[in-house]
Design a protein around this motif. Structure first.
Motif, mmCIF file in Angstrom:
data_model
loop_
_atom_site.group_PDB
_atom_site.id
_atom_site.type_symbol
_atom_site.label_atom_id
_atom_site.label_comp_id
_atom_site.label_asym_id
_atom_site.label_seq_id
_atom_site.Cartn_x
_atom_site.Cartn_y
_atom_site.Cartn_z
ATOM 1 N N SER A 1 -35.157 -25.638 29.843
ATOM 2 C CA SER A 1 -35.542 -25.478 28.730
ATOM 3 C C SER A 1 -36.669 -24.911 28.249
ATOM 4 O O SER A 1 -37.069 -26.287 27.665
ATOM 5 C CB SER A 1 -34.854 -26.282 27.249
ATOM 6 O OG SER A 1 -33.674 -26.909 27.804
ATOM 7 N N VAL B 1 -33.402 -26.729 16.554
ATOM 8 C CA VAL B 1 -33.973 -26.141 17.187
ATOM 9 C C VAL B 1 -34.617 -24.569 16.614
ATOM 10 O O VAL B 1 -34.976 -24.171 16.336
ATOM 11 C CB VAL B 1 -33.162 -25.952 18.371
ATOM 12 C CG1 VAL B 1 -34.235 -24.758 19.654
ATOM 13 C CG2 VAL B 1 -33.355 -27.148 19.522
ATOM 14 N N GLY C 1 -37.628 -28.968 19.891
ATOM 15 C CA GLY C 1 -36.214 -30.129 20.728
ATOM 16 C C GLY C 1 -36.132 -31.009 20.014
ATOM 17 O O GLY C 1 -36.237 -31.363 19.220
ATOM 18 N N LEU D 1 -38.983 -23.383 25.121
ATOM 19 C CA LEU D 1 -39.503 -23.717 24.106
ATOM 20 C C LEU D 1 -39.895 -25.824 23.665
ATOM 21 O O LEU D 1 -40.380 -25.980 22.824
ATOM 22 C CB LEU D 1 -37.747 -24.412 23.572
ATOM 23 C CG LEU D 1 -36.785 -23.051 23.455
ATOM 24 C CD1 LEU D 1 -35.597 -22.962 22.626
ATOM 25 C CD2 LEU D 1 -37.550 -22.343 21.771
ATOM 26 N N GLU D 2 -39.577 -26.045 25.133
ATOM 27 C CA GLU D 2 -40.350 -27.732 24.854
ATOM 28 C C GLU D 2 -42.080 -27.698 24.718
ATOM 29 O O GLU D 2 -42.738 -28.358 24.742
ATOM 30 C CB GLU D 2 -39.355 -28.394 26.608
ATOM 31 C CG GLU D 2 -38.204 -28.906 25.901
ATOM 32 C CD GLU D 2 -37.802 -29.388 27.649
ATOM 33 O OE1 GLU D 2 -36.614 -29.836 27.851
ATOM 34 O OE2 GLU D 2 -38.054 -29.237 28.652
ATOM 35 N N THR E 1 -23.786 -29.768 24.480
ATOM 36 C CA THR E 1 -24.838 -29.245 23.361
ATOM 37 C C THR E 1 -24.673 -29.481 22.289
ATOM 38 O O THR E 1 -23.187 -29.473 21.865
ATOM 39 C CB THR E 1 -26.083 -28.614 23.796
ATOM 40 O OG1 THR E 1 -26.609 -28.341 25.619
ATOM 41 C CG2 THR E 1 -27.079 -27.838 22.838
ATOM 42 N N GLN F 1 -34.197 -20.911 25.757
ATOM 43 C CA GLN F 1 -32.764 -21.297 25.908
ATOM 44 C C GLN F 1 -32.595 -22.784 25.846
ATOM 45 O O GLN F 1 -33.838 -23.683 25.585
ATOM 46 C CB GLN F 1 -32.500 -21.287 27.951
ATOM 47 C CG GLN F 1 -32.472 -20.270 28.466
ATOM 48 C CD GLN F 1 -32.745 -20.152 29.798
ATOM 49 O OE1 GLN F 1 -32.005 -19.001 31.149
ATOM 50 N NE2 GLN F 1 -32.903 -21.077 30.863
ATOM 51 N N TRP F 2 -31.580 -23.431 25.627
ATOM 52 C CA TRP F 2 -31.973 -25.257 25.048
ATOM 53 C C TRP F 2 -30.248 -25.517 25.123
ATOM 54 O O TRP F 2 -29.662 -24.337 25.650
ATOM 55 C CB TRP F 2 -31.932 -25.196 23.900
ATOM 56 C CG TRP F 2 -31.929 -26.819 23.309
ATOM 57 C CD1 TRP F 2 -31.176 -27.328 22.715
ATOM 58 C CD2 TRP F 2 -32.861 -27.428 22.937
ATOM 59 N NE1 TRP F 2 -31.886 -28.552 22.822
ATOM 60 C CE2 TRP F 2 -32.469 -28.614 23.229
ATOM 61 C CE3 TRP F 2 -34.042 -27.125 23.992
ATOM 62 C CZ2 TRP F 2 -33.788 -29.868 23.083
ATOM 63 C CZ3 TRP F 2 -34.878 -27.794 24.199
ATOM 64 C CH2 TRP F 2 -34.697 -29.127 23.856
ATOM 65 N N VAL G 1 -29.304 -28.115 17.899
ATOM 66 C CA VAL G 1 -29.222 -27.054 17.938
ATOM 67 C C VAL G 1 -29.849 -26.455 17.030
ATOM 68 O O VAL G 1 -30.797 -25.755 16.682
ATOM 69 C CB VAL G 1 -28.323 -25.952 18.955
ATOM 70 C CG1 VAL G 1 -28.340 -24.939 18.486
ATOM 71 C CG2 VAL G 1 -27.274 -26.276 20.493
ATOM 72 N N ARG H 1 -32.601 -33.621 21.557
ATOM 73 C CA ARG H 1 -31.407 -34.391 21.712
ATOM 74 C C ARG H 1 -30.810 -35.790 21.861
ATOM 75 O O ARG H 1 -31.459 -36.747 22.034
ATOM 76 C CB ARG H 1 -31.718 -34.141 23.295
ATOM 77 C CG ARG H 1 -32.076 -32.736 23.751
ATOM 78 C CD ARG H 1 -32.300 -32.789 25.606
ATOM 79 N NE ARG H 1 -32.425 -31.542 26.390
ATOM 80 C CZ ARG H 1 -33.798 -30.990 26.378
ATOM 81 N NH1 ARG H 1 -35.036 -32.342 26.112
ATOM 82 N NH2 ARG H 1 -33.923 -29.589 27.117
#
Ligand code: NAP
Length: 306
Positions: A273, A208, A282, A276-277, A200, A227-228, A205, A284
């Motif tokens: 995740s 986030v 988020g 949070l999603e 990650t 969590q991420w 992050v 990525r």
């Protein structure tokens, strides 16, 4: 002005976070370091409760992000007192000081709170750490929830991002062995092909965390555990193959299909995740793109500091 204190701003994650927050023109950031201070950081030993209380009183942040920790599993295994002091007691002291001021605390935890046997793990799956690092971080999570209602724990998996040395991230720490294996007449490098990781990218992050802070700034603070994780599973053997490709090295890599570490590590702790999603939080960056950015920036840094 919304003020954020970043504790552990000299570390792998802390630096990426400060870089991200510095782009918010209407936010103020106060950053701390311990053994690696710079002109833009305040020195703070988070084991010193009095110093922590004075720091929080003096700076009066609206939010405090704890990125300081002892995160090396082997060190935690051999020095459990240090692991407890940083990963448990200091979290309690920081969260209590922030709570007294009505500041929101975000504490960073790890996928190593799980045993890795039944992925994916939800934020409310039962933790069962395998090693001293995971135990200390789980205790740190409990210290947070016991100390403040105005706080959140963010669990993260294996991190990589802009580095100051190859060893700083378990992803880039593979580079010296990969490079050595590409020398003429060299032995192949053996790489773990057993444990599945979700590398990650620290700048992702940082986005986030910035989005989470923005919710707190709007009085919509996220509480409890979130969590991420990146979404590309890979073993260290596969990470090494991708690094070799990005570095254009003709590396000789041998997969090892049984665990290699002396400190017990989980097999696959994939973190879901979903919380949070669901909030639209988020980002990525694909691994191959992100790792090329990291390698290019480090090569440039190496050249300019030589
Ligand atoms: N790295 C990973 O792969 C990973 C994976 C999952 C979760 N995490 C979690 O993510 C968080 C950030 O990790 P990281 O990789 O950024 O760690 P890191 O690079 O090792 O940075 C640790 C930070 O803690 C600071 N620190 C150490 N001892 C201190 C003390 N006594 N007082 C105050 N500050 C102290 C360090 O300051 P100085 O350097 O100035 O001494 C540094 O800023 C941690 O909670 C870690 O458990 C990391």
């Amino acid at each position: 002005m919304f003020k954020v204190a970043v504790i552990g701003a000299s570390g792998l994650l802390g630096r990426a976070l400060v870089d991200e927050l510095a782009q918010q023109s209407d936010w103020q950031v106060v950053a701390t370091a311990f053994s690696r201070p710079s002109a833009s950081t305040v020195v703070l030993d988070i084991r010193d409760a009095r110093a922590v209380e004075q720091f929080v009183e003096r700076e009066a942040p609206d939010a405090l992000v704890i990125a300081a920790a002892e995160r090396r599993p082997d060190v935690c295994e051999h020095d459990p007192a240090l692991a407890r002091a940083l990963n448990v007691d200091a979290v309690r002291t920081l969260a209590a000081a922030a709570d007294r001021r009505g500041a929101w605390t975000l504490s960073i935890s790890t996928d190593y709170v799980f045993d890795g046997t039944q992925p994916p793990y939800l934020h409310d799956s039962a933790p069962a750490p395998l090693n001293a690092y995971g135990h200390s971080k789980l205790e740190g999570e409990r210290a947070m929830s016991e100390t403040t209602d105005l706080g959140c724990v963010l669990r993260l998996p294996l991190l990589y991002g802009p580095i100051v040395s190859w060893a700083e991230s378990a992803v880039t720490s593979l580079v010296p062995a990969i490079a050595a294996s590409a020398e003429i007449g060299a032995q192949p490098a053996t790489m773990d092909a057993w444990a599945i990781r979700y590398p990650t990218f620290t700048p992702d992050v940082a986005v986030v965390i910035r989005q989470m802070l923005a919710r707190h700034a709007r009085d919509e603070a996220i509480r409890g555990i979130v969590q991420w994780s990146g979404d590309e599973p890979m073993t260290k053997y596969e990470i090494a193959q991708r690094l070799a490709e990005a570095l254009q090295l003709d590396a000789q890599l041998t997969p090892q299909y049984t665990p290699t570490d002396t400190t017990p590590r989980p097999h696959n702790c994939h973190l879901a995740s979903e919380r949070l999603e669901a909030l639209g939080i988020g980002r990525r960056t694909p691994f191959d793109e992100a790792i090329r950015q990291v390698l290019a920036a480090f090569a440039w840094r190496d050249t300019t500091s030589a």
